[in-house]
Design a protein around this motif. Structure first.
Motif, mmCIF file in Angstrom:
data_model
loop_
_atom_site.group_PDB
_atom_site.id
_atom_site.type_symbol
_atom_site.label_atom_id
_atom_site.label_comp_id
_atom_site.label_asym_id
_atom_site.label_seq_id
_atom_site.Cartn_x
_atom_site.Cartn_y
_atom_site.Cartn_z
ATOM 1 N N ILE A 1 10.941 -9.225 -4.375
ATOM 2 C CA ILE A 1 9.913 -9.118 -3.335
ATOM 3 C C ILE A 1 8.620 -9.777 -3.819
ATOM 4 O O ILE A 1 7.946 -10.469 -3.065
ATOM 5 C CB ILE A 1 9.690 -7.640 -2.931
ATOM 6 N N LYS B 1 15.300 2.135 -12.698
ATOM 7 C CA LYS B 1 14.842 0.763 -12.431
ATOM 8 C C LYS B 1 14.286 0.128 -13.714
ATOM 9 O O LYS B 1 14.635 -0.994 -14.070
ATOM 10 C CB LYS B 1 13.751 0.795 -11.346
ATOM 11 N N MET C 1 1.368 -4.704 -5.358
ATOM 12 C CA MET C 1 1.947 -3.472 -5.929
ATOM 13 C C MET C 1 3.242 -3.231 -5.159
ATOM 14 O O MET C 1 3.280 -2.479 -4.188
ATOM 15 C CB MET C 1 0.945 -2.320 -5.765
ATOM 16 N N SER D 1 2.858 -4.430 -10.079
ATOM 17 C CA SER D 1 4.189 -3.839 -9.928
ATOM 18 C C SER D 1 4.919 -3.862 -11.268
ATOM 19 O O SER D 1 4.544 -4.597 -12.181
ATOM 20 C CB SER D 1 5.039 -4.657 -8.946
ATOM 21 N N THR D 2 5.978 -3.083 -11.368
ATOM 22 C CA THR D 2 6.857 -3.217 -12.525
ATOM 23 C C THR D 2 8.004 -4.122 -12.094
ATOM 24 O O THR D 2 8.771 -3.771 -11.190
ATOM 25 C CB THR D 2 7.421 -1.852 -12.955
ATOM 26 N N PRO E 1 7.834 -3.255 -4.798
ATOM 27 C CA PRO E 1 8.980 -2.575 -5.410
ATOM 28 C C PRO E 1 9.687 -3.350 -6.514
ATOM 29 O O PRO E 1 10.134 -2.732 -7.488
ATOM 30 C CB PRO E 1 9.946 -2.366 -4.227
ATOM 31 N N VAL F 1 1.597 -0.772 -14.741
ATOM 32 C CA VAL F 1 0.769 0.387 -15.081
ATOM 33 C C VAL F 1 1.587 1.522 -15.643
ATOM 34 O O VAL F 1 2.787 1.622 -15.414
ATOM 35 C CB VAL F 1 0.017 0.907 -13.836
ATOM 36 N N ASP G 1 0.774 -4.170 4.264
ATOM 37 C CA ASP G 1 2.034 -3.574 3.830
ATOM 38 C C ASP G 1 3.023 -3.738 4.992
ATOM 39 O O ASP G 1 2.667 -3.471 6.140
ATOM 40 C CB ASP G 1 1.834 -2.077 3.510
ATOM 41 N N VAL G 2 4.252 -4.173 4.681
ATOM 42 C CA VAL G 2 5.230 -4.367 5.761
ATOM 43 C C VAL G 2 5.505 -3.082 6.526
ATOM 44 O O VAL G 2 5.884 -3.117 7.696
ATOM 45 C CB VAL G 2 6.595 -4.919 5.268
ATOM 46 N N MET H 1 1.591 4.069 -4.956
ATOM 47 C CA MET H 1 0.647 3.637 -5.990
ATOM 48 C C MET H 1 -0.455 2.748 -5.408
ATOM 49 O O MET H 1 -1.637 2.948 -5.662
ATOM 50 C CB MET H 1 1.395 2.846 -7.085
ATOM 51 N N GLY H 2 -0.032 1.725 -4.652
ATOM 52 C CA GLY H 2 -0.979 0.735 -4.138
ATOM 53 C C GLY H 2 -2.040 1.350 -3.230
ATOM 54 O O GLY H 2 -3.213 0.963 -3.299
ATOM 55 N N LEU I 1 0.849 -1.213 0.000
ATOM 56 C CA LEU I 1 0.000 0.000 0.000
ATOM 57 C C LEU I 1 0.869 1.241 0.000
ATOM 58 O O LEU I 1 0.765 2.117 0.859
ATOM 59 C CB LEU I 1 -0.930 -0.021 1.226
ATOM 60 N N PHE J 1 7.701 11.473 -12.101
ATOM 61 C CA PHE J 1 8.271 10.135 -12.266
ATOM 62 C C PHE J 1 9.759 10.276 -11.949
ATOM 63 O O PHE J 1 10.519 10.899 -12.700
ATOM 64 C CB PHE J 1 8.016 9.653 -13.699
ATOM 65 N N ILE K 1 1.438 8.389 -9.970
ATOM 66 C CA ILE K 1 0.670 8.549 -8.737
ATOM 67 C C ILE K 1 -0.656 9.262 -9.008
ATOM 68 O O ILE K 1 -1.689 8.920 -8.432
ATOM 69 C CB ILE K 1 1.516 9.321 -7.694
HETATM 70 P P1 NAD Z 1 6.333 2.394 -2.971
HETATM 71 O O1 NAD Z 1 7.709 2.111 -2.527
HETATM 72 O O2 NAD Z 1 5.682 3.660 -2.579
HETATM 73 O O3 NAD Z 1 5.367 1.176 -2.520
HETATM 74 C C1 NAD Z 1 5.755 -0.170 -2.393
HETATM 75 C C2 NAD Z 1 5.167 -0.671 -1.095
HETATM 76 O O4 NAD Z 1 5.417 -2.059 -0.971
HETATM 77 C C3 NAD Z 1 5.788 -0.002 0.139
HETATM 78 O O5 NAD Z 1 4.781 0.624 0.913
HETATM 79 C C4 NAD Z 1 6.441 -1.150 0.883
HETATM 80 O O6 NAD Z 1 6.400 -1.011 2.289
HETATM 81 C C5 NAD Z 1 5.629 -2.323 0.420
HETATM 82 N N1 NAD Z 1 6.320 -3.601 0.564
HETATM 83 C C6 NAD Z 1 7.606 -3.918 0.311
HETATM 84 N N2 NAD Z 1 7.826 -5.214 0.585
HETATM 85 C C7 NAD Z 1 6.657 -5.754 0.999
HETATM 86 C C8 NAD Z 1 6.247 -7.043 1.423
HETATM 87 N N3 NAD Z 1 7.086 -8.065 1.455
HETATM 88 N N4 NAD Z 1 4.958 -7.219 1.804
HETATM 89 C C9 NAD Z 1 4.088 -6.176 1.789
HETATM 90 N N5 NAD Z 1 4.434 -4.929 1.414
HETATM 91 C C10 NAD Z 1 5.683 -4.718 1.003
HETATM 92 O O7 NAD Z 1 6.348 2.243 -4.553
HETATM 93 P P2 NAD Z 1 5.229 2.733 -5.590
HETATM 94 O O8 NAD Z 1 5.586 4.034 -6.143
HETATM 95 O O9 NAD Z 1 3.908 2.517 -4.992
HETATM 96 O O10 NAD Z 1 5.477 1.697 -6.775
HETATM 97 C C11 NAD Z 1 5.032 0.357 -6.688
HETATM 98 C C12 NAD Z 1 5.304 -0.331 -8.010
HETATM 99 O O11 NAD Z 1 4.675 0.404 -9.067
HETATM 100 C C13 NAD Z 1 6.769 -0.394 -8.385
HETATM 101 O O12 NAD Z 1 7.017 -1.648 -8.977
HETATM 102 C C14 NAD Z 1 6.946 0.748 -9.389
HETATM 103 O O13 NAD Z 1 7.987 0.514 -10.292
HETATM 104 C C15 NAD Z 1 5.627 0.737 -10.075
HETATM 105 N N6 NAD Z 1 5.237 2.026 -10.677
HETATM 106 C C16 NAD Z 1 5.365 3.185 -9.978
HETATM 107 C C17 NAD Z 1 4.998 4.391 -10.560
HETATM 108 C C18 NAD Z 1 5.112 5.678 -9.810
HETATM 109 O O14 NAD Z 1 4.983 6.739 -10.431
HETATM 110 N N7 NAD Z 1 5.338 5.653 -8.509
HETATM 111 C C19 NAD Z 1 4.501 4.410 -11.864
HETATM 112 C C20 NAD Z 1 4.338 3.205 -12.541
HETATM 113 C C21 NAD Z 1 4.726 2.011 -11.927
#
Ligand code: NAD
Length: 635
Positions: free
Chosen positions: A409, A582, A403, A431-432, A405, A457, A375-376, A356-357, A353, A575, A461
């Motif tokens: 993971i 990554k 969703m 996730s990506t 990293p 996706v 979420d951890v 993005m999530g 969460l 972004f 955000i």
């Molecule tokens: P973020 O780091 O904000 O969120 C990832 C979440 O995963 C964190 O809250 C983290 O605590 C949690 N997490 C990690 N390990 C875990 C586990 N074992 N169990 C449960 N939760 C766990 O990252 P984000 O920006 O939300 O991006 C998430 C994904 O979306 C990535 O793969 C990213 O590449 C992709 N993405 C992001 C964007 C962007 O603009 N942020 C755009 C497109 C794609």
């Protein structure tokens, strides 16, 4: 014993209604199970057609389970009925629109809800015992389950006659009125079902002449008597005729609910105007359902018919006096409560969460889905129930969304959640991650009889919060069908890219192009600076010439030029450059594994690596490459 038997046999999906003692009356559970089977078989290559029949020889299905409606309405709970109807009507529409042939064997009584499940099939078979009717007006309701559509299409004014009097149609009448397609003697049914199951071939349906239709003989009289604008016109026409048929019809109408009959006439008139289809009819019927328990005669009608069984309902109106305002009130549009045909609320586990999530999960909860999140880092999202582990979030979920990293993971989380998920559920990773991780998790899901989709996706955000993401989806069509209603909420578009892993492949390729074009756009601006060309002029030319790209036109890296972008906000992401790094690394990892030559992808990766790891790129938008280039010379 189950109320409905669902199985695959030979080339057929088979649905058998199995409540013979209750004349196979349709319960909520039977509606949901039917829909589930239709969804599962839609893209199942082993299923060529569906055979729908019923246990017992008295009835295919004598209506819906109205006792529960009565009980809930007694407690002022009108939502139960609304939920039941909206789920039932969605199933009715699915049957009518099903892409594979559905063959229904309509024996004995086929009433109300029975017409909804059997009467919209592509091949409706009737026999000697068939008795089809729409009896709703006798309990203060209106013909529903798409029955109003069939009535509106019946020849002449047959629809009004059948709807108002609840007259029963034998096989010949049913074919004449358009409620059935083929007459087949019932002695032949078992052999025919066996043949359909064995061959999956619908062309083997036998051809028999339908029996005589008494209604057809009476058609002219029906048209004359039932063509009035309003209920009172029909009543007057019947009173002015002394034919046996008119006298009998008037007697029946005299027992039924005046408001229901007046609304039925209005519905049929509306459905005959312009283009109508089953969805339009169901949507109109739902307007009435939504109100009729509270403001119509339905509860009184059920009481008199099946609760107290006194058969003396006290209707709200007289036959001669149903005000037009009361009719139109029943049929007013429902605005945001209108029938949407949206899928039933799902149980969703959401893991990760973060930026993005969090908003994606909140959007799903806002639309009424039951979302359990984990979420951890202990983060939560609005409307989402926090649970203590990924496995707990996944338990009993229809769909588990991740969703996270990165691929490592994802693999770790997948090994926790897969054993906790129920067979047939779908793991949807947004996730990506690297293609290999997506495909490895897909394989684990397959072995556990779970669906898997990789659906990274684009949209960032802002898109996550606004529900406007684009999903690039890899995986089976069956899993995609199940997840589609969720994509509709979280995003504006979901593109099916093929098998598992292809969503990530599409994302990686797209973002490699994005990295390359952003670097190219930034270095071109830096060159233009040094050549004395203004950034404004450069934008005006390139954005309308062959150098244009999303990086230039929609996300211009030069502050104050073009549309608003992170450049106008001191390169706050947007972004982030490290996220671009990554994705570029993923592209190079994939290119290495696939032996693809990607020299510009490699150069962009190296540039972002330097920018993020050795310069000031970390935490800045990926378009901050422009000040980087602008501040440097050639060496
Ligand atoms: P973020 O780091 O904000 O969120 C990832 C979440 O995963 C964190 O809250 C983290 O605590 C949690 N997490 C990690 N390990 C875990 C586990 N074992 N169990 C449960 N939760 C766990 O990252 P984000 O920006 O939300 O991006 C998430 C994904 O979306 C990535 O793969 C990213 O590449 C992709 N993405 C992001 C964007 C962007 O603009 N942020 C755009 C497109 C794609």
């Amino acid at each position: 014993m189950s109320e409905i038997i669902i199985r695959k046999e030979g080339r057929a999906g088979r649905i058998t209604l199995n409540r013979p003692k209750a004349l196979n009356a349709l319960s909520y559970e039977m509606c949901l199970e039917t829909e589930k089977a239709l969804d599962a078989w839609r893209h199942d290559d082993e299923v060529d057609l569906i055979v729908l029949d019923a246990e017992g020889d008295r009835a295919f299905c004598a209506g819906g389970d109205i006792a529960d409606l009565y009980r809930s309405a007694q407690e002022q709970d009108y939502d139960y009925g609304r939920r039941f109807w909206s789920d039932e009507y969605r199933m009715n529409a699915k049957i009518a629109e099903y892409p594979k042939p559905v063959v229904a064997f309509l024996n004995g009584f086929v009433m109300g809800g029975g017409v909804g499940i059997g009467g919209h099939c592509a091949h409706r078979i009737v026999g000697e015992s068939t008795q089809i009717s729409m009896p709703e007006c006798s309990i203060g309701f209106v013909p529903d389950v798409g029955g109003s559509y069939l009535l509106s299409k019946a020849p002449g004014r047959l629809g009004e006659y059948l709807g108002l009097t609840a007259a029963r149609m034998g096989a010949g009448d049913a074919v004449h009125a358009g409620f059935a397609d083929h007459f087949v003697p019932e002695a032949e049914w078992e052999a025919l079902k066996a043949r359909l199951v064995e061959t999956g071939d619908i062309t083997s349906l036998p051809v028999h002449a339908a029996p005589e239709s008494p209604l057809k003989q009476t058609q002219d009289e029906i048209d004359a008597l039932f063509s009035g604008e309003a209920l009172i016109d029909v009543v007057n026409a019947l009173r002015n005729s002394d034919s046996d048929f008119a006298v009998k019809s008037l007697k029946t109408i005299g027992r039924n609910a005046p408001l229901s009959m007046a609304v039925t006439i209005e519905m049929l008139h509306r459905l005959r105007m312009g283009q109508s289809d089953i969805r339009k009819a169901l949507e109109l019927e739902y307007r009435v359902c939504y109100r009729i328990m509270e403001h119509g005669d339905m509860i009184e009608g059920i009481r008199a018919a099946i609760i107290d069984k006194d058969r003396s309902p006290k209707w709200r109106h007289d036959l001669e006096n149903v005000p037009a305002a009361d009719i139109s009130k029943m049929l007013l549009p429902l605005g945001k409560n209108a029938l949407s045909f949206r899928e039933r609320a799902m149980k969703i586990g959401f893991i990760g969460l973060g930026n993005m999530g969090g908003p994606m999960a909140a959007n799903l909860a806002k639309e009424g889905h039951a979302v359990a999140g984990f979420d951890v880092a202990g983060t939560t999202a609005e409307g989402v129930a926090s649970v203590n582990s990924a496995a707990e979030a996944a338990k009993d979920a229809d769909v588990v969304i991740t969703m996270l990293p990165n691929g490592e993971i994802l693999r770790a989380v997948a090994s926790d959640v897969i054993p906790a998920m129920s067979k047939g559920a779908v793991l949807l990773d947004c996730s990506t991650v690297d293609v290999a991780s997506a495909r490895a998790v897909a394989e684990l899901c397959g072995a556990a009889e779970l669906g898997f989709l990789d659906a990274p996706v684009s949209g960032g955000i802002g898109g996550a919060a606004g529900g406007t993401l684009t999903f690039m989806v890899g995986g089976t069509q069956t899993a995609l069908d199940k997840a589609m209603p969720l994509f509709d909420i979280m995003g504006q578009k979901a593109v099916h890219c093929g098998e598992a892993g292809n969503g990530q492949a599409a994302k990686i390729c797209n973002n490699m192009i994005l990295g390359i074009t952003m670097v190219g756009t930034c270095e071109a601006f830096a060159l233009a600076d040094k050549l004395g060309l203004s950034r404004e002029a450069m934008f005006d030319v390139v954005s309308t010439s062959s150098g244009y790209s999303w990086s230039m036109n929609a996300y211009c890296p030069a502050p104050g030029v073009g549309p608003q972008s992170p450049a106008d906000n001191d390169y706050q992401p947007g972004f982030a450059a490290e996220l671009m790094l990554k994705d570029l690394r993923l592209s190079q990892q994939a290119a290495g594994a696939a032996d693809a030559d990607t020299p510009l992808g490699l150069a962009a990766t190296e540039l972002y690596e330097t920018f993020v790891e050795q310069e000031d790129g970390k935490g800045r938008d990926f378009s901050a490459m422009l000040p980087r280039f602008a501040g440097r010379g050639r060496s």
